[in-house]
Design an enzyme around this catalytic site. Structure first.
Site, PDB file in Angstrom:
ATOM      1  N   LYS A 151       1.267  -0.869   0.184  1.00 18.58           N
ATOM      2  CA  LYS A 151       0.437  -0.100  -0.001  1.00 18.58           C
ATOM      3  C   LYS A 151       1.318   1.167   0.511  1.00 18.58           C
ATOM      4  O   LYS A 151       1.580   0.907   0.962  1.00 18.58           O
ATOM      5  CB  LYS A 151      -0.761  -0.228   1.563  1.00 18.58           C
ATOM      6  CG  LYS A 151      -1.707   1.208   1.424  1.00 18.58           C
ATOM      7  CD  LYS A 151      -2.383   1.297   2.524  1.00 18.58           C
ATOM      8  CE  LYS A 151      -4.172   1.984   2.483  1.00 18.58           C
ATOM      9  NZ  LYS A 151      -4.498   1.546   4.289  1.00 18.58           N
ATOM     10  N   SER A 226      -9.019   1.581   3.232  1.00 19.26           N
ATOM     11  CA  SER A 226      -8.704   2.008   2.044  1.00 19.26           C
ATOM     12  C   SER A 226      -7.646   1.429   1.355  1.00 19.26           C
ATOM     13  O   SER A 226      -6.259   2.184   1.136  1.00 19.26           O
ATOM     14  CB  SER A 226      -7.734   3.298   3.184  1.00 19.26           C
ATOM     15  OG  SER A 226      -6.691   2.488   4.121  1.00 19.26           O
ATOM     16  N   SER A 227      -7.112  -0.120   2.082  1.00 18.32           N
ATOM     17  CA  SER A 227      -6.268  -0.753   1.679  1.00 18.32           C
ATOM     18  C   SER A 227      -7.210  -0.872  -0.399  1.00 18.32           C
ATOM     19  O   SER A 227      -6.732  -2.660  -0.677  1.00 18.32           O
ATOM     20  CB  SER A 227      -6.081  -1.448   2.022  1.00 18.32           C
ATOM     21  OG  SER A 227      -5.223  -1.628   2.874  1.00 18.32           O
ATOM     22  N   ILE A 247      -7.927   0.757   9.955  1.00 16.55           N
ATOM     23  CA  ILE A 247      -7.542   1.390  11.404  1.00 16.55           C
ATOM     24  C   ILE A 247      -9.306   1.375  11.411  1.00 16.55           C
ATOM     25  O   ILE A 247      -9.927   1.718  12.734  1.00 16.55           O
ATOM     26  CB  ILE A 247      -7.278   2.595  10.825  1.00 16.55           C
ATOM     27  CG1 ILE A 247      -7.570   3.646  12.354  1.00 16.55           C
ATOM     28  CG2 ILE A 247      -8.270   3.316   9.827  1.00 16.55           C
ATOM     29  CD1 ILE A 247      -6.786   4.846  12.142  1.00 16.55           C
ATOM     30  N   GLY A 248      -9.891   0.664  10.500  1.00 15.16           N
ATOM     31  CA  GLY A 248     -11.782   0.741  10.420  1.00 15.16           C
ATOM     32  C   GLY A 248     -12.121  -0.059   9.521  1.00 15.16           C
ATOM     33  O   GLY A 248     -14.015  -0.255   9.739  1.00 15.16           O
ATOM     34  N   GLY A 249     -11.121  -0.962   9.611  1.00 18.62           N
ATOM     35  CA  GLY A 249     -12.143  -2.138   8.125  1.00 18.62           C
ATOM     36  C   GLY A 249     -11.038  -1.777   7.066  1.00 18.62           C
ATOM     37  O   GLY A 249     -12.111  -2.586   6.281  1.00 18.62           O
ATOM     38  N   SER A 250     -10.145  -1.122   6.832  1.00 20.49           N
ATOM     39  CA  SER A 250      -9.348  -0.596   6.129  1.00 20.49           C
ATOM     40  C   SER A 250      -8.316  -2.122   5.013  1.00 20.49           C
ATOM     41  O   SER A 250      -8.031  -1.570   3.504  1.00 20.49           O
ATOM     42  CB  SER A 250      -8.372   0.365   5.989  1.00 20.49           C
ATOM     43  OG  SER A 250      -8.821   1.436   6.448  1.00 20.49           O
TER      44      SER A 250
END
Length: 587
Positions: A151, A226-227, A247-250
């Site tokens: 990433k 985000s990934s 950090i939140g499901g990324s």
């Protein structure tokens, strides 16, 4: 009298002069502001153009190298190489029946093709061509000869970690992240950086520098974030193993959207040195690097490779806990907690169906399923998660977005962040009778008012973790089966639906390891049932949720597997169990 009249005239003249000077100063000030703004926009455009040019040059150079290699090695069978699982690939590389060069160029060629369709790469790591020549020195590594994608925010020496924001451009990393160093030591070859959303805190995958990444199964859908660059590239077959951050499901959301597997370890299990966040210092909701791949065995092999003495030596803050293969390969029946929603977010029919089918398969295989209800998620989302991430009232986030254009996918979030605090509080009062969720989020976005309040908030997070572990033990469960966000959203909806992150972000707050596994695809029947979807609150967000997931027939459906902190191997073992049962059902 004449003297007095002269004084008055003088005062008038001076007043007129002062007014003229003031007007001129204001005009000059306004002109300077306009000039500075224009200059800032021009500088941002130039920075973006340079970044795009670097990407184009790296892609062209890679294309030339691939062409040169393929012309000199016409017998190389790329299709056969790309069809191998990671365990099969590493075995053949170790035995010598496959050459690292053939594997590397096969994946590089496929990556270039996938990128043209999905726009998932931010830059080819040109040093990988040199590393390929010396990779034989790490022949004993668990990932010898394996090309790996990383990433954008994973540091690689001399390359930017943009995080999708202009201010991070032209600040190349001084050295490799610890994870990259360990991967190289294990014989892996990081070869490409992948896309992410502007400022990371979003589960779409678009930014003003590199644009929108789309889904490998349907270009009208997002790859998630985000990934998301990792999800798209691996889902499209251009990479066999990737490193993201969560950090939140990324990691889990792109895995769900793109039909692959993704694992968020316990924070601290892997080194985070050189994994760049959008801003530092936030300690309530924890981020973790982790792997994405086509199957669970690949995730486990990656964890096994990373959890080695070299990582423990490079980063002494990481507990020296090698991968427990015995736990991962265990076969004892599990006692599994099960939930279909968390009381805050309601998954659509396709995701519930996938969950129920997996529950039935687990029960048939001899496992015990126990209905489980998480504690006070409505309160936790706003008071611990939103208030924890934005304790400063979103100041740090907005600061990072300065100096450049705002991406359309992030705009709805930023509009909410940018509302002045007094107006947020007024809206909270006005909206309370009509919407229970939105006012609570607006209130939480005002942040925390004082340092003693920050400490209280940190203590509340610690208490919630302790309560949840006690609650878990009361149910006497080993692991938890719960819903994932999905199926893949239509473009430009993620930024409008941050509420859904309760399904994944809860486990970042708790610091529980969690992973996503694909188990099915959306059916015509699911689409029909979606027409009657109303959600738990039947509010504006529930209506948007329905719009976001329409026209998803054929897209992947995933479930989420969770375990207690530091029981990463048990979580992976549970994911493997789900994967195997689904595979046997299909066969």
């Amino acid at each position: 009298m004449e003297t007095l009249q002269g004084l008055v005239k003088g005062v008038k003249v001076e007043s007129q002069t002062a007014a003229l000077l003031t007007s001129a100063a204001c005009g000059l000030g306004a002109l300077l502001v306009v000039m500075r703004t224009v200059s800032g926009h021009r500088a941002a455009k130039e920075k973006i153009q340079r970044a795009k040019s670097r990407r184009t040059e790296s892609l062209q150079r890679a294309e030339q190298e691939v062409l040169r290699y393929k012309q000199s090695h016409p017998s190389s069978d790329s299709a056969a190489i790309l069809s191998l699982s990671l365990s099969e690939l590493t075995k053949q590389l170790r035995e010598g029946s496959l050459r690292p060069e053939d594997v590397f160029y096969s994946y590089m060629q496929k990556t270039l093709a996938v990128h043209k369709k999905l726009n998932c790469c931010t830059e080819i790591l040109l040093e990988s061509f040199d590393q390929l020549k010396t990779v034989g020195s790490n022949k004993d590594g668990l990932l010898y000869g394996v090309p790996i994608s990383i990433k954008d925010n994973v540091s690689y020496k001399n390359y930017d970690c943009t995080c999708g924001v202009i201010v991070n451009l032209n600040h190349p990393a001084m050295k490799d992240s610890v994870i990259v160093e360990v991967l190289k030591k294990q014989g892996a070859i990081p070869f490409v950086k992948t896309n992410l959303p502007q400022a990371l805190l979003n589960y779409d995958c678009s930014n003003p520098i590199f644009g929108q990444t789309v889904n490998p199964h349907n270009p009208k859908k997002t790859s998630g974030g985000s990934s998301g660059g990792e999800g798209a590239l691996i889902g499209g077959g251009g990479s066999i193993l990737g490193i993201g951050s969560d950090i939140g499901g990324s990691i889990r959301i792109p895995a769900s959207f793109c039909g692959i597997c993704g694992f968020k370890p316990t924070t601290g299990r892997l080194s985070s040195q050189g994994i760049v966040p959008i801003y530092r210092g936030q300690k309530c909701v924890l981020s973790s690097p982790g792997p994405l791949a086509r199957d669970v065995d690949s995730l486990a092999l990656c964890m096994q490779a990373l959890l080695c003495d070299h990582m423990f030596s490079l980063d002494p803050t990481v507990p020296p806990l090698p991968f427990n293969l015995q736990t991962y390969q265990g076969s004892r029946p599990l006692r599994i907690g099960y939930l279909e929603h968390d009381g805050y977010s309601q998954p659509p029919p396709s995701m519930i169906r996938g969950l129920r089918e997996v529950r039935a398969l687990l029960e048939q295989a001899g496992h015990t399923l126990v209905p489980y209800e998480p504690l006070r998620v409505n309160h936790v989302v706003t008071e611990l998660i939103v208030k924890g991430v934005f304790a400063d009232g979103t100041t740090s986030m907005l600061q990072k977005l300065k100096g450049g254009p705002l991406d359309p996918s992030l705009r709805p979030q930023v509009h909410m962040y940018s509302v002045p605090k007094w107006l947020k509080r007024t809206l909270v009062f006005l909206l309370k009778p009509f919407s229970p969720r939105i006012p609570a989020v607006l209130s939480a976005l005002c942040g925390i008012r004082s340092i003693p309040e920050v400490w209280k908030q940190h203590a509340a997070v610690e208490d919630y973790i302790s309560e949840t572990i006690a609650h878990w033990r009361k149910y006497n469960i080993d692991v938890l089966l719960c819903p994932m966000i999905g199926p893949a959203f239509n473009l430009l909806y993620c930024g409008k639906l941050t509420s859904l992150c309760s399904l994944t972000m809860l486990y970042n707050l708790l610091n529980f390891p969690a992973g996503a596994v694909p188990v099915s695809t959306v059916t015509a029947q699911d689409e029909e049932e979606l027409k009657h979807f109303r959600g738990l609150y039947q509010d504006f967000w529930d209506k948007l949720h329905k719009q976001a997931v329409t026209d998803a027939e054929g897209l992947p459906v995933a479930v989420q597997c969770v375990a207690l902190p530091w029981q990463d191997e048990l979580c992976l073992r549970f994911m493997k169990e789900v994967e195997q049962l689904v595979k046997h059902r299909k066969n």
